[in-house]
Design a protein around this motif. Structure first.
Motif, PDB file in Angstrom:
ATOM      1  N   TYR A  41       0.844  -1.185   0.000  1.00 15.53           N
ATOM      2  CA  TYR A  41       0.000   0.000   0.000  1.00 15.53           C
ATOM      3  C   TYR A  41       0.884   1.242   0.000  1.00 15.53           C
ATOM      4  CZ  TYR A  41      -4.112   2.795   0.796  1.00 15.53           C
ATOM      5  OH  TYR A  41      -5.138   3.704   0.626  1.00 15.53           O
ATOM      6  N   GLU A  42       0.908   1.946  -1.130  1.00 11.77           N
ATOM      7  CA  GLU A  42       1.736   3.146  -1.265  1.00 11.77           C
ATOM      8  C   GLU A  42       0.967   4.354  -0.732  1.00 11.77           C
ATOM      9  OE1 GLU A  42       3.063   3.289  -5.345  1.00 11.77           O
ATOM     10  OE2 GLU A  42       4.650   1.844  -4.900  1.00 11.77           O
ATOM     11  N   ILE A  43       1.380   4.817   0.434  1.00 14.27           N
ATOM     12  CA  ILE A  43       0.633   5.882   1.096  1.00 14.27           C
ATOM     13  C   ILE A  43       0.772   7.224   0.393  1.00 14.27           C
ATOM     14  CG2 ILE A  43       0.703   4.712   3.324  1.00 14.27           C
ATOM     15  CD1 ILE A  43       2.804   6.708   4.248  1.00 14.27           C
ATOM     16  N   ASP A  44       1.805   7.387  -0.437  1.00 19.20           N
ATOM     17  CA  ASP A  44       1.934   8.657  -1.147  1.00 19.20           C
ATOM     18  C   ASP A  44       0.957   8.750  -2.320  1.00 19.20           C
ATOM     19  OD1 ASP A  44       3.499   6.662  -2.341  1.00 19.20           O
ATOM     20  OD2 ASP A  44       4.915   8.085  -3.175  1.00 19.20           O
ATOM     21  N   HIS A  45       0.242   7.689  -2.619  1.00 23.61           N
ATOM     22  CA  HIS A  45      -0.786   7.705  -3.659  1.00 23.61           C
ATOM     23  C   HIS A  45      -2.184   7.808  -3.057  1.00 23.61           C
ATOM     24  CE1 HIS A  45       2.059   5.600  -6.721  1.00 23.61           C
ATOM     25  NE2 HIS A  45       2.406   6.828  -6.436  1.00 23.61           N
ATOM     26  N   ASP A  46      -2.256   7.990  -1.759  1.00 22.18           N
ATOM     27  CA  ASP A  46      -3.535   8.078  -1.054  1.00 22.18           C
ATOM     28  C   ASP A  46      -3.707   9.497  -0.533  1.00 22.18           C
ATOM     29  OD1 ASP A  46      -5.538   8.038   1.009  1.00 22.18           O
ATOM     30  OD2 ASP A  46      -5.248   5.878   1.213  1.00 22.18           O
ATOM     31  N   PRO A  47      -4.859  10.131  -0.786  1.00 24.97           N
ATOM     32  CA  PRO A  47      -5.075  11.490  -0.267  1.00 24.97           C
ATOM     33  C   PRO A  47      -4.976  11.562   1.258  1.00 24.97           C
ATOM     34  CG  PRO A  47      -6.859  10.847  -1.757  1.00 24.97           C
ATOM     35  CD  PRO A  47      -5.983   9.658  -1.585  1.00 24.97           C
TER      36      PRO A  47
END
Length: 100
Positions: A41-47
């Motif tokens: 889960y790439e958190i930099d792709h999540d608002p």
């Protein structure tokens, strides 16, 4: 925090990462070599990435990424994962886990 709890309870192995993090990449490759297929889960792709990062720190992760969970439990970041692997303790932890 709810998203972290939901993802880690619904998946056997979860790695929270950032797309630009080389240590995250190394941990991900290790799990692939162990024939595990974790949810990455790439958190930099999540608002909500900043909130996820704060939640990971509150849960006790030394660094926000990579943060590895196995069976819903925070195992740790790069140092903890590599230490477990070198001691031969990581693979037994993965046995019996459903992989995504």
């Amino acid at each position: 925090m709810d998203k972290v709890k939901r993802l880690t309870s619904e998946n056997g192995v979860v790695i929270f990462t950032k797309s630009s993090c080389c240590l995250c990449y190394a941990v991900n490759i290790l799990f692939q070599e162990l024939r595990a297929n974790p949810l990455v889960y790439e958190i930099d792709h999540d608002p909500e990435g900043r909130e996820i990062e704060k939640a990971l720190l509150k849960l006790g992760c030394n660094a926000p990424v990579p943060a590895v969970f196995i069976a819903g439990k925070l195992i740790g970041s790069t140092n903890e994962i590599m230490s477990l692997h070198l001691r031969g303790s990581l693979t037994p932890m993965l046995k019996g886990q459903p992989f995504s």
